[in-house]
Design a protein around this motif. Structure first.
Motif: not given
Length: 415
Positions: A1-30
């Motif tokens: 069950x953990x692995x199935x949920x993990x695979x689903x979350x991983x797939x969603x996260x990779x798709x979102x990251x690949x599309x650039x959603x939420x990937x803006x770079x935080x340069x300020x304050x660095x």
């Protein structure tokens, strides 16, 4: 069950990251990030695409965490042998089973490190030319550490750490199973000698592993307390995992001899070492804050306000979930003897120290581009795989070491 949920979350996260959603770079304050990483960090997005980099670093993060918990099972067994402790025999097989992850964890560690070398995603000191005075990537501070931070020596150290941990875990497990078959006190005597040698080696290798696997991510930064800090995080997580497994087995009818007295002692260990972790955390933070040296304070600057304050909430939440919550929940004697209270504390500790390692690793690798969907997905996959291997080993022998010299003492243990 953990692995199935993990695979689903991983797939969603990779798709979102690949599309650039939420990937803006935080340069300020660095400010100071460049100083911490070294001169070669001027290209903000050097290395792999952000979705792949997050995956690689998440694999490293979760494997360091779960491998640490796995070896803590052996450390727990060894400490109880050299201390001539009898109370813990009822949960000894649970701790022994944790080491089932060590060999797969070692393979994953080496593979992920090798993949991370391709684009230098995890460790900045592996950048080409960083130790060459003629290179534009040259960093004098990192070059000064070349005697320790060089690939051949690093890989040799990694293999040695993991080989020592695996060998002694297997040796103690083998002696324990032979004791079940043949009885006598000879196997117990041998286990004490093996445990004593292992603990000496672990004291050295665990600290060095912390330097190599975590501290060298922030290559300019260092802390003489960091080995203890990582060990404290691993240790209290391991005790929490042993306790939670024992409770689930008891509730499923598999540990009839486990009593509230055993749970009380496990609860005291969690309570005490949560305070110890906080002591090391505060001592490290206070000394660096008080000295206010740029090469040391940059580590906390990044986590307290850097990258647009991305990690600030986690910095304070880390103290709440890993100290305040278990401290308040486990303060009373009765709480340490109640399964529901121990469940709350153990789950909080396990999640909290996974976040602790997140806070150690992510700012130095992903800067302001980290997230949680990919990271949680990877962690759940690791959790499912870890539990599968651990429970399989748990099922291969009696849950009670029937011929251990102290088994009667453990069964009749009182506090």
């Amino acid at each position: 069950m953990f692995m199935v949920v993990g695979v689903i979350l991983l797939a969603i996260g990779l798709v979102l990251a690949f599309m650039g959603i939420g990937a803006e770079h935080h340069a300020a304050g660095a400010e100071g990030a460049h100083h911490a990483a070294g001169a070669g960090a001027s290209a903000e997005h050097h290395g792999s695409p952000i979705w792949l980099k997050r995956l690689i670093i998440s694999l490293w993060h979760s494997n360091v965490y779960f491998t640490g918990i796995a070896v803590v099972g052996t450390v727990f067994v060894a400490i109880n042998y050299v201390a001539y402790a009898g109370w813990s025999i009822v949960v000894k097989r649970i701790a022994e089973a944790f080491s089932a992850w060590l060999l797969p964890g070692a393979i994953i560690m080496l593979v992920v490190f090798g993949v991370g070398l391709i684009n230098h995603d995890i460790f900045h000191w592996t950048m080409p030319g960083i130790m060459d005075p003629k290179s534009e990537n040259y960093d004098a501070v990192i070059a000064g550490k070349s005697g320790f931070l060089n690939l051949p020596f690093y890989v040799i150290r990694m293999v040695v750490y993991l080989a020592i941990w695996w060998f002694f875990s297997e040796r103690l497990r083998k002696l324990s199973l032979e004791e079940d078959q043949m009885g006598g006190t000879g196997f117990w005597d041998k286990s004490i000698n093996v445990s004593a040698l292992f603990l000496v080696l672990f004291a050295v290798t665990s600290s060095m592993a912390a330097w190599d696997w975590v501290m060298s991510i922030d290559t300019h930064w260092f802390s003489t307390m960091f080995g203890w800090y990582v060990f404290a995080s691993w240790w209290v997580s391991g005790i929490a995992a042993i306790t939670l497994c024992a409770i689930f087995l008891k509730q499923a009818g598999y540990l009839p001899f486990l009593t509230s007295n055993h749970l009380h002692d496990l609860g005291k260990l969690m309570f005490g070492f949560s305070i110890f972790w906080t002591y090391v955390w505060f001592s490290q933070f206070m000394l660096i804050w008080y000295a206010n040296l740029p090469e040391e304070s940059v580590y906390f600057n990044q986590r307290l306000g850097g990258f647009d304050g991305k990690y600030t909430w986690l910095f304070f939440f880390n103290l709440i979930i890993n100290f305040a919550f278990p401290f308040l929940v486990l303060m009373t004697r009765d709480a340490k003897r109640q399964m529901i209270m121990l469940k709350l504390a153990t789950i909080a500790i396990l999640i909290g120290h996974w976040l602790d390692f997140y806070l150690m690793i992510m700012p130095g690798t992903l800067k302001g581009d980290s997230g949680f969907i990919i990271e949680i997905g990877v962690a759940l996959i690791f959790l499912g795989a870890w539990l599968t291997l651990m429970t399989r080993r748990l099922s291969q022998a009696s849950l009670l070491p029937v011929n251990h010299p102290f088994v009667d003492e453990s069964i009749h243990h009182t506090t």
